[in-house]
Scaffold this motif. Structure first.
Motif, PDB file in Angstrom:
ATOM      1  N   GLY A 173       6.288   2.922  -8.806  1.00  0.00           N
ATOM      2  CA  GLY A 173       5.625   2.612  -7.555  1.00  0.00           C
ATOM      3  C   GLY A 173       4.605   1.498  -7.708  1.00  0.00           C
ATOM      4  O   GLY A 173       4.156   1.178  -8.809  1.00  0.00           O
ATOM      5  N   ALA A 174       4.220   0.908  -6.592  1.00  0.00           N
ATOM      6  CA  ALA A 174       3.218  -0.159  -6.577  1.00  0.00           C
ATOM      7  C   ALA A 174       1.826   0.461  -6.588  1.00  0.00           C
ATOM      8  O   ALA A 174       1.538   1.371  -5.810  1.00  0.00           O
ATOM      9  CB  ALA A 174       3.403  -1.038  -5.352  1.00  0.00           C
ATOM     10  N   ASP A 175       0.948  -0.031  -7.473  1.00  0.00           N
ATOM     11  CA  ASP A 175      -0.405   0.500  -7.630  1.00  0.00           C
ATOM     12  C   ASP A 175      -1.441  -0.445  -7.046  1.00  0.00           C
ATOM     13  O   ASP A 175      -1.404  -1.659  -7.296  1.00  0.00           O
ATOM     14  CB  ASP A 175      -0.744   0.694  -9.109  1.00  0.00           C
ATOM     15  N   VAL A 176      -2.397   0.118  -6.304  1.00  0.00           N
ATOM     16  CA  VAL A 176      -3.566  -0.641  -5.867  1.00  0.00           C
ATOM     17  C   VAL A 176      -4.564  -0.589  -7.021  1.00  0.00           C
ATOM     18  O   VAL A 176      -4.957   0.492  -7.458  1.00  0.00           O
ATOM     19  CB  VAL A 176      -4.183  -0.030  -4.594  1.00  0.00           C
ATOM     20  N   ALA A 205      -0.277   0.832  -1.616  1.00  0.00           N
ATOM     21  CA  ALA A 205       0.733  -0.230  -1.682  1.00  0.00           C
ATOM     22  C   ALA A 205       2.113   0.409  -1.728  1.00  0.00           C
ATOM     23  O   ALA A 205       2.286   1.510  -2.251  1.00  0.00           O
ATOM     24  CB  ALA A 205       0.512  -1.107  -2.912  1.00  0.00           C
ATOM     25  N   GLY A 206       3.095  -0.294  -1.181  1.00  0.00           N
ATOM     26  CA  GLY A 206       4.459   0.214  -1.179  1.00  0.00           C
ATOM     27  C   GLY A 206       5.408  -0.763  -1.847  1.00  0.00           C
ATOM     28  O   GLY A 206       5.105  -1.951  -1.988  1.00  0.00           O
ATOM     29  N   GLY A 208       2.643   4.828  -5.360  1.00  0.00           N
ATOM     30  CA  GLY A 208       1.814   4.454  -6.506  1.00  0.00           C
ATOM     31  C   GLY A 208       0.368   4.896  -6.341  1.00  0.00           C
ATOM     32  O   GLY A 208       0.028   5.695  -5.461  1.00  0.00           O
ATOM     33  N   LYS A 209      -0.499   4.355  -7.197  1.00  0.00           N
ATOM     34  CA  LYS A 209      -1.925   4.682  -7.168  1.00  0.00           C
ATOM     35  C   LYS A 209      -2.572   4.087  -5.927  1.00  0.00           C
ATOM     36  O   LYS A 209      -2.341   2.939  -5.579  1.00  0.00           O
ATOM     37  CB  LYS A 209      -2.615   4.156  -8.428  1.00  0.00           C
ATOM     38  N   GLU A 210      -3.425   4.904  -5.299  1.00  0.00           N
ATOM     39  CA  GLU A 210      -4.143   4.511  -4.101  1.00  0.00           C
ATOM     40  C   GLU A 210      -5.621   4.378  -4.430  1.00  0.00           C
ATOM     41  O   GLU A 210      -6.067   4.879  -5.451  1.00  0.00           O
ATOM     42  CB  GLU A 210      -3.948   5.577  -3.018  1.00  0.00           C
ATOM     43  N   MET A 211      -6.388   3.750  -3.541  1.00  0.00           N
ATOM     44  CA  MET A 211      -7.848   3.658  -3.688  1.00  0.00           C
ATOM     45  C   MET A 211      -8.514   4.005  -2.380  1.00  0.00           C
ATOM     46  O   MET A 211      -8.072   3.560  -1.311  1.00  0.00           O
ATOM     47  CB  MET A 211      -8.278   2.251  -4.090  1.00  0.00           C
ATOM     48  N   THR A 212      -9.578   4.783  -2.479  1.00  0.00           N
ATOM     49  CA  THR A 212     -10.441   5.037  -1.318  1.00  0.00           C
ATOM     50  C   THR A 212     -11.641   4.115  -1.457  1.00  0.00           C
ATOM     51  O   THR A 212     -12.257   4.030  -2.514  1.00  0.00           O
ATOM     52  CB  THR A 212     -10.890   6.508  -1.289  1.00  0.00           C
TER      53      THR A 212
END
Length: 122
Positions: A22-25, A103-104, A112-116
């Motif tokens: 997956g796409a990571d932020v 990100a997709g 993938g990894k998300e960010m808050t």
């Protein structure tokens, strides 16, 4: 059996046939604009493999899942990793103090990894 699986995985990595996940932020920068809108610069990391599998978008969401903005990524970034793309004019209601950025990619979607991130001035 473990040795065989390990050897096959290593062979795939060494020949470049390992699949991208997956796409990571990996970074987000936010600037407040006027009228409850914001500008986002989002850095994405993904093992883009070409048109068949690449990071194809990022989104800004509220805690309830409301999508405030989407940045479509128009092409693979095989030789540019990680990469940063921006979008301005993303309207976010006054009561919202933080958002989720994800990100997709064209194969796995948003996995993938998300960010808050906290919104400046709120």
């Amino acid at each position: 059996m473990k040795k065989l699986i390990s050897s096959l995985l290593m062979a795939g990595l060494m020949t470049g046939t390992a699949q991208a996940g997956g796409a990571d932020v990996v970074d987000v920068k936010v600037r407040a604009q006027s009228d409850d809108s914001f500008s986002f610069s989002v850095t994405v990391a993904h093992g883009d493999e070409g048109w068949e599998h690449y990071a194809d978008s990022w989104q800004v969401l509220g805690s309830d899942g409301t999508v405030f903005g989407t940045r479509v990524l128009a092409h693979p970034h095989v030789d540019e990793q990680p990469f940063t793309r921006s979008k301005s004019g993303i309207k976010i209601p006054a009561g919202v103090t933080s958002v989720l950025v994800r990100a997709g990619d064209s194969v796995h979607g948003y996995s993938g990894k998300e960010m808050t991130v906290n919104l400046p001035g709120r």
